[in-house]
Design a protein around this motif. Sequence first.
Motif, short mmCIF file in Angstrom:
data_model
loop_
_atom_site.label_atom_id
_atom_site.label_comp_id
_atom_site.label_asym_id
_atom_site.label_seq_id
_atom_site.Cartn_x
_atom_site.Cartn_y
_atom_site.Cartn_z
N ALA A 97 0.84 -1.26 0.00
CA ALA A 97 0.19 0.17 -0.13
C ALA A 97 1.07 1.17 0.07
O ALA A 97 0.61 2.18 -0.73
CB ALA A 97 -0.85 0.07 1.05
N GLU A 98 2.19 1.29 0.68
CA GLU A 98 2.88 2.47 0.81
C GLU A 98 3.72 2.48 -0.57
O GLU A 98 3.45 3.87 -0.85
CB GLU A 98 4.10 2.28 1.97
CG GLU A 98 3.48 2.32 3.38
CD GLU A 98 3.98 1.16 4.07
OE1 GLU A 98 5.11 0.78 3.72
OE2 GLU A 98 3.50 0.95 5.04
N GLU A 99 4.10 1.64 -1.20
CA GLU A 99 4.66 1.75 -2.42
C GLU A 99 3.63 2.23 -3.37
O GLU A 99 3.76 2.99 -4.22
CB GLU A 99 5.29 0.31 -3.01
CG GLU A 99 6.59 -0.09 -2.06
CD GLU A 99 7.08 -1.41 -2.19
OE1 GLU A 99 8.07 -1.66 -2.44
OE2 GLU A 99 5.91 -2.52 -2.47
N GLN A 100 2.50 1.57 -3.55
CA GLN A 100 1.22 1.96 -4.40
C GLN A 100 1.08 3.75 -4.51
O GLN A 100 0.84 4.15 -5.48
CB GLN A 100 0.07 1.22 -4.10
CG GLN A 100 0.05 -0.10 -4.35
CD GLN A 100 -1.38 -0.85 -4.45
OE1 GLN A 100 -2.58 -0.19 -4.51
NE2 GLN A 100 -1.16 -2.19 -4.10
N ALA A 101 1.10 4.04 -3.04
CA ALA A 101 0.92 5.42 -3.09
C ALA A 101 2.02 6.27 -3.97
O ALA A 101 1.64 7.65 -4.02
CB ALA A 101 0.76 5.77 -1.60
N LEU A 102 3.06 5.83 -3.99
CA LEU A 102 4.18 6.60 -4.57
C LEU A 102 4.45 6.33 -6.08
O LEU A 102 5.47 6.66 -6.54
CB LEU A 102 5.70 5.92 -3.90
CG LEU A 102 5.46 6.55 -2.59
CD1 LEU A 102 6.77 5.96 -1.73
CD2 LEU A 102 5.60 8.10 -2.42
N VAL A 103 3.47 5.43 -6.65
CA VAL A 103 3.43 4.96 -8.14
C VAL A 103 2.32 5.72 -8.94
O VAL A 103 0.94 5.47 -8.42
CB VAL A 103 3.48 3.60 -8.17
CG1 VAL A 103 3.66 3.23 -9.81
CG2 VAL A 103 4.72 2.93 -7.54
N ARG A 104 2.38 6.25 -10.07
CA ARG A 104 1.35 6.47 -11.00
C ARG A 104 1.70 6.26 -12.48
O ARG A 104 2.83 6.36 -12.89
CB ARG A 104 0.87 7.96 -10.64
CG ARG A 104 1.71 8.90 -10.97
CD ARG A 104 0.89 10.34 -10.53
NE ARG A 104 -0.45 10.11 -11.08
CZ ARG A 104 -1.66 9.99 -10.50
NH1 ARG A 104 -1.70 10.34 -9.26
NH2 ARG A 104 -2.79 10.11 -11.06
N GLY A 105 0.71 5.88 -13.31
CA GLY A 105 0.78 5.58 -14.50
C GLY A 105 0.58 7.06 -15.25
O GLY A 105 -0.48 7.35 -14.93
#
Lengths: 204, 143
Positions: A97-105
Motif C-alpha cells: 500500500a505504501e509503494e502504491q501511493a508512490l507510483v502512478r501511470g
Amino acid sequence: MDRTLSRRIGAMLIALALALATSSVVMWMVLSRHAPSGSASALPEGGDFVLQSAAGPVDSRAFRGQVILLYFGYTFCPDICPSTLSDMGKAIRSLSAEEQALVRGVFVSVDPERDSLARLHEYAAYFDPRITGASGDEQELMSLLSRYGATYRRVPLEDSEGYAVEHPGSVYVLDARGQLRGRITHGSTQPEWQRAIRGALADG
Amino acid sequence: MIMRWMSLAIVLFTAALALAHVQLEVRDAYVPQPPPGQTMGVVFMTVRNRTSNALSLLGVRSDVASKCELHTHVHADGRMRMEAVRSVLLPAGRDTEFRPGGLHVMLFGLKRALRSGDQVPLTLELSDGTTLRAVANVRDTRR
C-alpha cells in the motif's frame, strides 16, 4: 595426416569461434533484457512534460516524490496497449500500500484526433485508477517523444477502416525526481515490472 | 441385440467424425475483456495442426463482430505496429500461437459488449476448404 590434422584444428577453431560468437550474442541479449533499470548512459534525456487530461493539465513536476510509469499508445490499439496497461495495473496493485501511493501511470495518447480526453480517462482508469489518460497536440507529442528517444506515426490499415499508429513498445520509468531511470519492454513479467518500479523508488 | 449393435455403430461413427476434427485443434482461445466503450476486440489462441500437411488459416468469422481480420505485429526501431496478413501458415504437426505482441485475430465492430465469462463463437476458414468451429472465452486480463 598433417593435412587432416590441420583441417581438424581449423574446423575446431571455427566451431569454437562460432560457439563464442553465439554465446556472446546470447549473453548480450540476456544482459540487455535484464539490465538494471539504472543503466543511465544508454537512456535518452527524458524530462518533464505538461499534457492535458479530462481532469485538467497533467504536469509531471506535480508528481515529484512519485515514480511515473509513462506509456505512449492509443485507445484504438487492439493488443499491445491493453496488454501493457493490464500488466501495468497488475504491477501497481501487486505493490505494498505504501509503494502504491508512490507510483502512478500516465498513458499518453499519440492519437489525439480519435482519443478525446474523456475517452482517455475512461480507458486508462479501466486498467487502474492510478493511471491517468493524457494527450497533447501533435507538436507537443512529437517533441515529448523525441526527448524519450521515440517517435510515432500513422500507418494506414490496408483492409480495415481507419489507421493504426506505430508507437513505442516500452514503458518509461521516471524516478521521484522526474529522472528517466529505465524502460520496461512489452511482455515483461510481473517480477520484472516490480523490480523496475522498486528500483526507481529506491533511486529517487 | 440389434439395438446394441446399432448403438455401437452410432458411437463409432460419432467418434470417427470427432477424430476428423481433432486433426486441427484450437486451444486456450480467449478474448481479453475490452475496456468500456471499445468497439474492437482481439482473439488469442493456439492452433495445432495434427495432420502431416501444412494448412493455411485464411480467415475467421464470428457473429459478435462485423468484421474479423488476421493480424500480426511488426517490431521496428523500438516501435510496434499491427499489420493485416492474408493468411497464416499452420505447419504440419506444430502449434501456431496467436498471442499478445504477435499474431492475433482482430474483431472489428463489436455488436455487443463482451464481458468476462462470455463465450465468443469462431469459425476458422482453412485452405483445404474446410472450416473449424471454436469458442473463445472472454477473460478479464486485469486480474
